[in-house]
Scaffold this motif. Structure first.
Motif, PDB file in Angstrom:
ATOM      1  N   HIS A 128       0.927   7.554  -4.187  1.00 23.02           N
ATOM      2  CA  HIS A 128       1.493   7.672  -5.534  1.00 23.02           C
ATOM      3  C   HIS A 128       1.775   9.134  -5.841  1.00 23.02           C
ATOM      4  N   ILE A 159       4.661  -9.228  -6.888  1.00 23.27           N
ATOM      5  CA  ILE A 159       4.158  -7.868  -7.043  1.00 23.27           C
ATOM      6  C   ILE A 159       5.174  -6.923  -6.417  1.00 23.27           C
ATOM      7  N   ASP A 171       0.865  -1.182   0.000  1.00 22.39           N
ATOM      8  CA  ASP A 171       0.000   0.000   0.000  1.00 22.39           C
ATOM      9  C   ASP A 171       0.902   1.233   0.000  1.00 22.39           C
ATOM     10  N   ARG A 172       0.702   2.091  -0.996  1.00 22.47           N
ATOM     11  CA  ARG A 172       1.636   3.208  -1.107  1.00 22.47           C
ATOM     12  C   ARG A 172       0.978   4.438  -1.735  1.00 22.47           C
ATOM     13  N   GLN A 190      -2.805   0.074  -4.267  1.00 24.75           N
ATOM     14  CA  GLN A 190      -2.675  -1.143  -3.476  1.00 24.75           C
ATOM     15  C   GLN A 190      -2.491  -2.331  -4.407  1.00 24.75           C
ATOM     16  N   LEU A 191      -1.477  -3.131  -4.122  1.00 24.47           N
ATOM     17  CA  LEU A 191      -1.254  -4.401  -4.804  1.00 24.47           C
ATOM     18  C   LEU A 191      -1.381  -5.506  -3.759  1.00 24.47           C
ATOM     19  N   GLY A 221      -4.878  -5.290  -8.124  1.00 26.07           N
ATOM     20  CA  GLY A 221      -4.353  -3.939  -8.035  1.00 26.07           C
ATOM     21  C   GLY A 221      -5.458  -2.921  -8.177  1.00 26.07           C
ATOM     22  N   TYR A 258      -6.523   1.586  -7.292  1.00 23.83           N
ATOM     23  CA  TYR A 258      -5.984   2.920  -7.002  1.00 23.83           C
ATOM     24  C   TYR A 258      -7.104   3.866  -6.604  1.00 23.83           C
ATOM     25  N   LYS A 298       4.121  -3.008 -16.132  1.00 26.77           N
ATOM     26  CA  LYS A 298       4.069  -1.748 -15.390  1.00 26.77           C
ATOM     27  C   LYS A 298       2.617  -1.283 -15.382  1.00 26.77           C
ATOM     28  N   PRO A 305       3.395   0.854  -9.440  1.00 28.25           N
ATOM     29  CA  PRO A 305       3.235  -0.587  -9.223  1.00 28.25           C
ATOM     30  C   PRO A 305       3.612  -1.410 -10.446  1.00 28.25           C
ATOM     31  N   PRO A 311      -1.339   3.667 -12.308  1.00 30.30           N
ATOM     32  CA  PRO A 311      -2.349   3.851 -11.257  1.00 30.30           C
ATOM     33  C   PRO A 311      -3.638   4.495 -11.760  1.00 30.30           C
ATOM     34  N   ALA A 320       6.389  -2.417  -5.853  1.00 33.25           N
ATOM     35  CA  ALA A 320       6.320  -0.973  -6.083  1.00 33.25           C
ATOM     36  C   ALA A 320       7.749  -0.507  -6.302  1.00 33.25           C
TER      37      ALA A 320
END
Length: 349
Positions: free
Chosen positions: A24, A72, A21-22, A102-103, A95, A97, A52, A42, A55, A74
């Motif tokens: 962007h 998976i 979880d990141r 989130q992946l 995946g 967004y 690739k 991601p 998002p 990032a």
């Protein structure tokens, strides 16, 4: 490693669940910062294909795929976080967004009997994209060193860089040596191009006379130049075609140097203590600009006055642009320019 102990009197169903979880926030691309052109976001690998994931696209159409052997991740320039499920089981990759991406990788459901214990394992990698470590961690994970469309050329070039570095122990000298090896590999093509340029330079006074005579009639001037080329058996494209063959290799080497974290904080000599950062005193870009200027003077000027003016300011433009590039890239371009200049000088003689 997860140990799930069922202390109840009924069977318990559980599945391995991995999630990245990141936020962007990709950097805004700038010609003065080449690192901003590296992909940030991601990615996923299904054992055969590296993807690739945009998002913005995930916001409209979430990603979903069943994978038996993959991972998976990032990624950003030089660094990544990757989740690698065990290869024996089929996981569902997803995946999405919504401001953050989130992946996730969800494993098969296992039933744990009362009083029994279930074990779930997976692998997490967080750190720099050191290719040897990536290869040892999971198949295909080295693809996160994102060389783009020239990966097929860039990966062998990195292999050569790595081998040469193992001998000399300094990435700066490694860049110089590998640049010389590439120039040697294309020596015959460069010689063909150089000889064509030398013949064109020899014809320069006659070409200028034709330009002066027909300066009011461009069509007549073009026709006269073509007749001159035909009479002297000169092919104006002969100097360009060999260069076109070499361009993909030089661009691939450029991306190899840019994307390889091995250059990060790697010293060369004197004031260059980080080949991934710009030259703090701008000495390398200035030397590169001087080399490009003299290299250009050894070649014939374009017949079009506008093109000639553009070519004259090219060394200045490149110096200004490369001033902010990583020192390793500038060192490569400086070496290439110096060797090309010496080769053309020899051909002209």
């Amino acid at each position: 490693d997860y140990a799930v102990r069922n202390a109840s009197a009924a069977p318990y169903r559980a599945a391995s669940y991995l999630q990245i979880d990141r936020a962007h926030r990709p950097p805004e691309q700038s010609m003065f910062d080449v690192e901003t052109y590296s992909f940030t976001g991601p990615v996923a690998y299904d054992g055969a294909k590296y993807q690739k994931l945009d998002p913005e696209d995930l916001a409209e159409v979430p990603f979903s795929q069943s994978v038996a052997t993959g991972w998976i991740a990032a990624i950003q320039h030089h660094f990544l976080v990757a989740a690698v499920p065990p290869a024996a089981d089929t996981y569902v990759y997803e995946g999405r967004y919504g401001g953050r991406f989130q992946l996730s990788a969800i494993g098969p459901v296992a039933t744990i009997d009362p009083g029994a214990e279930g074990r779930f394992t997976a692998q997490l990698f967080v750190g720099p994209k050191l290719q040897k470590q990536l290869e040892e961690t999971a198949p295909g994970l080295e693809l996160t060193v994102d060389y783009g469309k020239l990966t097929l050329l860039a990966q062998p070039l990195f292999w050569i860089l790595d081998k040469v570095h193992g001998l000399v122990g300094n990435w700066g000298w490694t860049i110089i040596i590998v640049t010389l090896l590439i120039k040697l590999a294309f020596y015959k093509l460069a010689e063909t191009s150089g000889r064509s340029m030398a013949r064109m330079r020899k014809m320069q006074p006659r070409m200028q006379a034709l330009q002066e005579r027909y300066k009011e009639d461009r069509q007549a001037m073009s026709q006269a130049l073509m007749e001159l080329y035909k009479k002297e058996k000169i092919n104006p494209a002969a100097g360009c075609l060999p260069m076109l063959v070499q361009i993909p290799f030089f661009i691939a080497f450029y991306w190899t140097l840019l994307e390889s974290v091995e250059m990060r904080q790697a010293p060369f000599m004197l004031w260059i203590n980080d080949l991934s950062a710009k030259d703090p005193f701008f000495v390398l870009p200035l030397l590169m600009g001087v080399a490009m200027y003299f290299q250009q003077k050894m070649n014939p000027a374009p017949p079009d006055p506008v093109q000639a003016k553009i070519m004259n300011i090219m060394p200045v433009m490149f110096t200004g642009m490369f001033a902010f590039f990583p020192a390793g890239l500038v060192l490569y371009w400086l070496t290439n320019s110096v060797v090309s200049m010496l080769q053309q000088w020899r051909i002209n003689k």
